[in-house]
Scaffold this active site. Structure first.
Site, PDB file in Angstrom:
ATOM      1  N   VAL A  69       8.237   0.980  -2.753  1.00  0.00           N
ATOM      2  CA  VAL A  69       9.626   1.386  -2.500  1.00  0.00           C
ATOM      3  C   VAL A  69       9.761   2.507  -1.475  1.00  0.00           C
ATOM      4  O   VAL A  69      10.876   2.812  -1.049  1.00  0.00           O
ATOM      5  CB  VAL A  69      10.346   1.827  -3.795  1.00  0.00           C
ATOM      6  CG1 VAL A  69      10.555   0.657  -4.717  1.00  0.00           C
ATOM      7  CG2 VAL A  69       9.601   2.954  -4.486  1.00  0.00           C
ATOM      8  N   TYR A  70       8.674   3.141  -1.092  1.00  0.00           N
ATOM      9  CA  TYR A  70       8.786   4.231  -0.130  1.00  0.00           C
ATOM     10  C   TYR A  70       9.221   3.670   1.216  1.00  0.00           C
ATOM     11  O   TYR A  70       8.476   2.958   1.892  1.00  0.00           O
ATOM     12  CB  TYR A  70       7.464   4.988   0.013  1.00  0.00           C
ATOM     13  CG  TYR A  70       7.028   5.753  -1.209  1.00  0.00           C
ATOM     14  CD1 TYR A  70       7.917   6.042  -2.246  1.00  0.00           C
ATOM     15  CD2 TYR A  70       5.721   6.209  -1.331  1.00  0.00           C
ATOM     16  CE1 TYR A  70       7.509   6.748  -3.362  1.00  0.00           C
ATOM     17  CE2 TYR A  70       5.305   6.930  -2.450  1.00  0.00           C
ATOM     18  CZ  TYR A  70       6.212   7.188  -3.472  1.00  0.00           C
ATOM     19  OH  TYR A  70       5.808   7.893  -4.580  1.00  0.00           O
ATOM     20  N   SER A  71      10.468   4.010   1.573  1.00  0.00           N
ATOM     21  CA  SER A  71      11.095   3.474   2.793  1.00  0.00           C
ATOM     22  C   SER A  71      10.995   1.947   2.825  1.00  0.00           C
ATOM     23  O   SER A  71      10.797   1.340   3.875  1.00  0.00           O
ATOM     24  CB  SER A  71      10.477   4.090   4.051  1.00  0.00           C
ATOM     25  OG  SER A  71      10.744   5.472   4.112  1.00  0.00           O
TER      26      SER A  71
END
Length: 330
Positions: free
Chosen positions: A62-64
């Protein structure tokens, strides 16, 4: 350039050797204004971390929205894959519509393929559930994770940020069904966020589970860059409510103690704060998230800061840890 030699430890009671610092890669991407959107700069930080002996990198799908995994995958392509320990996570939303988030068997098996592709690797060393999923039976989640271990796509499994009863239930179900067991817990833990001392940390110590704390500097609070009377208008504190929530009288007293000890040891507040974590027997590798090479090198310098029992007590004295559930948007 620091003269510090990197130290290594095993992750919990496994035989997996990891550096005493893990490089957190949430900063690499463009999702929030304080992140590093310049991919070349991200690569430079990763390269320098590996040069300093850090072999452990942590990211999440989900990071960026996958951008961090892409950056990490590109950066590690030139290195010996067997020398690196790559960790990522699953749980958060990766699109609109049903089955795009959570810990169902479908979502886990779908998302591991995306992470493998973005990281450009055949396997993930440590695959972690990012949060507890109330809507999915933990048995289903563990069965799916066990399948990934059995098929070789994942080497070890881990968890992050949950109540002790949830983590204990997961460990029990793994033992009961002979599933792969969580080898690692990633809690929020630092000098001003010590609630996990009354939650999962005793479980980890008893069960031989490795601990890799996130936010070891309290969202930047423990670096000493903020002042009681200041009004932060730049960096993470300008937009992150969790950093602002740390601006309490108790926490300022902790920071006062950190600054005093740092002055006495000719170290920085960040180094003293990280050294405190490194002196905790239950902690294997704090996850540092430097936004520059200077910050990275400063953080690694914490390995040279020794704290005796009296200094540890001074740092801990202003705050009495109490369990409160923390669910940050990470």
């Amino acid at each position: 350039m620091p003269d510090t030699d990197m130290e290594y430890t095993t992750l919990g009671d496994t035989g997996l050797e990891v550096s005493r610092f893990c490089l957190g890669c949430m900063n690499f991407g463009s999702d929030r204004e304080w992140m590093i959107s310049d991919e070349e700069k991200s690569h430079e930080i990763i390269d320098r971390a590996i040069d300093l002996g850090i072999n452990f990198l942590d990211t999440a799908n989900v990071y960026s929205r996958g951008e961090s995994e892409d950056i990490v995958g590109d950066a590690i392509a030139e290195y010996d894959r067997e020398e690196l320990v790559i960790a990522t996570k699953v749980y958060g939303p990766m699109g609109e519509g049903p089955n795009k988030q959570g810990l169902s068997r479908k979502h886990i098996l779908d998302q591991v393929e995306g992470s493998l592709d973005r990281l450009d690797t055949d396997y993930i060393d440590l695959y972690q559930i990012h949060r507890w999923d109330d809507s999915t039976p933990i048995e289903e989640t563990l069965h799916a994770l066990d399948h990934l271990v059995e098929t070789g796509k994942v080497r070890y499994i881990g968890a992050s940020t949950m109540a002790a009863w949830q983590f204990t239930k997961a460990l029990y179900e793994s033992d009961l069904n002979d599933y792969a067991r969580f080898s690692c817990m990633q809690p929020q833990y630092n000098l001003v966020d010590r609630q996990e001392e009354e939650n999962v940390l005793p479980v980890c110590a008893e069960e031989g589970v490795g601990v890799i704390p996130w936010s070891p500097l309290g969202g930047g609070f423990l670096t000493g860059k903020y002042d009681r009377d200041g009004d932060p208008d730049e960096g993470r504190a300008a937009t992150d409510e969790h950093t602002h929530e740390r601006f309490t009288d108790e926490n300022w007293q902790v920071l006062d103690a950190v600054r005093e000890v740092a002055d006495e040891k000719d170290a920085t507040p960040a180094q003293v704060s990280l050294a405190w974590l490194l002196h905790k027997d239950v902690v294997d590798a704090p996850i540092i998230g430097p936004r520059s090479i200077d910050h990275l090198e400063e953080n690694v310098g914490a390995l040279d800061v020794s704290l005796d029992d009296a200094e540890m007590d001074r740092l801990e004295a202003p705050l009495e840890p109490a369990w409160s559930r923390v669910i940050a948007d990470l």
